[in-house]
Design an enzyme around this catalytic site. Structure first.
Site, short mmCIF file in Angstrom:
data_model
loop_
_atom_site.label_atom_id
_atom_site.label_comp_id
_atom_site.label_asym_id
_atom_site.label_seq_id
_atom_site.Cartn_x
_atom_site.Cartn_y
_atom_site.Cartn_z
N ASP A 1 8.72 30.01 34.47
CA ASP A 1 7.79 29.59 33.42
C ASP A 1 7.59 28.07 33.42
OD1 ASP A 1 6.11 30.00 31.23
OD2 ASP A 1 7.52 31.34 30.22
N ASP B 1 -1.10 33.50 27.92
CA ASP B 1 -0.50 34.80 27.63
C ASP B 1 -1.54 35.82 27.13
OD1 ASP B 1 1.78 33.48 28.26
OD2 ASP B 1 2.80 33.84 26.35
C1 GLA Z 1 5.58 32.14 28.14
C2 GLA Z 1 5.13 33.11 29.21
C3 GLA Z 1 5.29 34.53 28.70
C4 GLA Z 1 6.73 34.79 28.31
C5 GLA Z 1 7.19 33.76 27.31
C6 GLA Z 1 8.68 33.85 27.07
O1 GLA Z 1 4.77 32.17 27.04
O2 GLA Z 1 3.80 32.86 29.58
O3 GLA Z 1 4.84 35.47 29.65
O4 GLA Z 1 7.51 34.73 29.49
O5 GLA Z 1 6.91 32.43 27.76
O6 GLA Z 1 9.14 32.84 26.20
#
Ligand code: GLA
Length: 449
Positions: free
Chosen positions: A198, A253
């Site tokens: 991430d 997301d």
């Molecule tokens: C980010 C990523 C998500 C998830 C969250 C976890 O937002 O894009 O897919 O992994 O972190 O904290």
């Protein structure tokens, strides 16, 4: 904290699985039936580090309008993985930080090729140990990650884990920035198979600099670990990440609603020509089954992800899904589009103004073509796709296979297909040319008459 032995853990988890399975109405249950046909080629020594740009070989007859413009893969993560998009399950979309080892084991989803069981954020303790090693969170993963990996492997599945190219992950467990080599070694020693990486709490440097550090650390371990880059598309990773990861997020997301899903499709489609075996655009994990969309909408979501060669990472609680959702996730004909060995991302080939009526398509192996009619409008509507939309000559005789009805439409002479598509729904087909040559000869002899 003392770790339990694998055998003890296995026994305990087997009990959990049995209990969970008793509540399942559908086939998804028994872990033993999750043992999957693995279509990825995982011979790390045959691939990569080629100084040449390999040229994608298109079979004859692949329509040029749906073929990608460029074939770009050069140097890349040296793991030989991802010949087709990854398939599996990830904890985040449904469980977020409520993930624990019981949930993971109970998620013995039996599906057709879903082999990765991926832990997302919140698996780790908030502090490293005195040597700087990452540790499993004692409250939720008391058995430790190695025991979890052993159990997952014993079921023929693979275990994925999550870290971050920053000082902390998005949910504040320790990140791997500055600890890349140590963490990669830890993951390899636990026999991890997949790393989602991430982009929170960084030092402000570009992802182009931070992600290759982890790539090199993973390469150095000698273990093939799928490298899933999650920098949310902020630095157009499709243009450079084919040298770094096996997949790269192209968007922020996803959330479990129609507008989020549609917006993500738009963003991901821009990069269609950059996906290829070894490195895939990742429009985020599936929301199918989480309850925020209708069944029709989830069918669209899944069909689009399959056509776009997106990772198929289920994000729902598979212990609690109904027959309609199971039918979506387990549709072998749609999954086969995603896993097609040609590995070309399909894209939009026609849209009628702002009507919301769209035609999507892409080439498949053996000269076949996938066709998706997508109705984004709020009313049911007829959508027409002409063969010419897909670069197929009008006189081509095709068989048309409906991937949701599981029916083959007759081989009648057609040069277009028109179908009623429900609001927010799709119709999905594979077109297989059957006698192009015959038809060409016939039209030639007519001209000679
Ligand atoms: C980010 C990523 C998500 C998830 C969250 C976890 O937002 O894009 O897919 O992994 O972190 O904290």
């Amino acid at each position: 904290m003392g770790r339990r032995s694998t055998a003890e853990l296995g026994d305990r988890m087997t009990k959990n699985v049995v209990v969970a399975m008793a509540n399942l109405r559908l086939v998804f249950g028994l872990l033993s039936s999750v043992l999957l046909v693995v279509s990825c080629v995982e011979d790390r020594h045959t691939a990569l580090r080629s100084p040449q740009t390999p040229r994608r070989q298109f079979p004859e007859g692949v329509p040029s309008s749906v073929a990608p413009l460029v074939s770009r893969h050069q140097l890349r993560l040296d793991n030989g993985l991802a010949s087709t998009p990854p398939m599996g399950w990830n904890s985040w979309n449904h469980f977020a930080c409520n993930v624990n080892e019981t949930v993971i084991f109970e998620t013995g989803l039996a599906a057709k090729g879903y082999k990765y069981i991926n832990l997302d954020d919140c698996w780790a303790a908030l502090q490293r140990d005195s040597q700087g090693n990452l540790l499993a969170r004692a409250t939720t993963f008391p058995s430790g990650i190695k025991a979890l990996a052993d159990y997952v492997h014993s079921k023929g599945l693979k275990l994925g884990i999550y870290s971050d190219a920053g000082y902390y992950t998005c949910a504040s467990q320790p990140g791997s920035l500055g600890h890349e080599t140590q963490d990669a070694q830890t993951f390899a020693s636990w026999e991890i198979d997949y790393l989602k990486y991430d982009n929170c709490f960084t030092d402000g440097t570009k992802p182009e600099y931070r992600y290759p550090v982890m790539r090199d650390a993973l390469n150095k371990t000698g273990r093939p670990i799928f490298f899933s880059m999650c920098e949310w598309g902020i630095d157009s990773p499709a243009t450079w990440a084919n040298n770094v990861g096996n997949s790269w997020r192209t968007t922020g997301d996803i959330t479990d609603d129609w507008n989020s899903m549609v917006g993500i499709v738009e963003l991901n489609n821009v990069w269609a020509d950059y996906a290829a075996p070894g490195g895939w655009n990742d429009p985020d994990m599936l929301e199918v089954g989480n309850g925020g969309m209708t069944v029709e909408e989830y069918r669209s979501h899944f069909s689009l992800w399959a056509l776009m060669k997106a990772p198929l990472l289920i994000g729902c609680d598979v212990r609690n899904i109904g027959a309609e959702i199971l039918e979506i996730l387990a549709n072998e004909e749609v999954i086969a589009v995603n896993q097609d060995p040609l590995g070309v991302q399909g894209k939009r080939v026609r849209m009628d103004g702002f009507s919301g009526l769209e035609v999507w398509s892409g080439p498949l192996s053996s000269g076949r073509v996938v066709l998706l009619l997508w109705n984004r409008s709020s009313e049911s509507a007829n959508i027409t796709a002409r063969w010419s939309d897909m670069g197929i000559p009008n006189d081509t005789l095709l068989t048309v296979r409906d991937l949701w009805k599981h029916e083959t439409i007759s081989e009648a002479e057609m040069y277009e297909i028109c179908q009623e598509v429900p609001s927010h729904g799709v119709k999905m087909f594979i077109l297989t040319p059957v006698s192009q040559i015959y038809l060409k000869r016939e039209s030639y002899s007519h001209k000679m008459d």
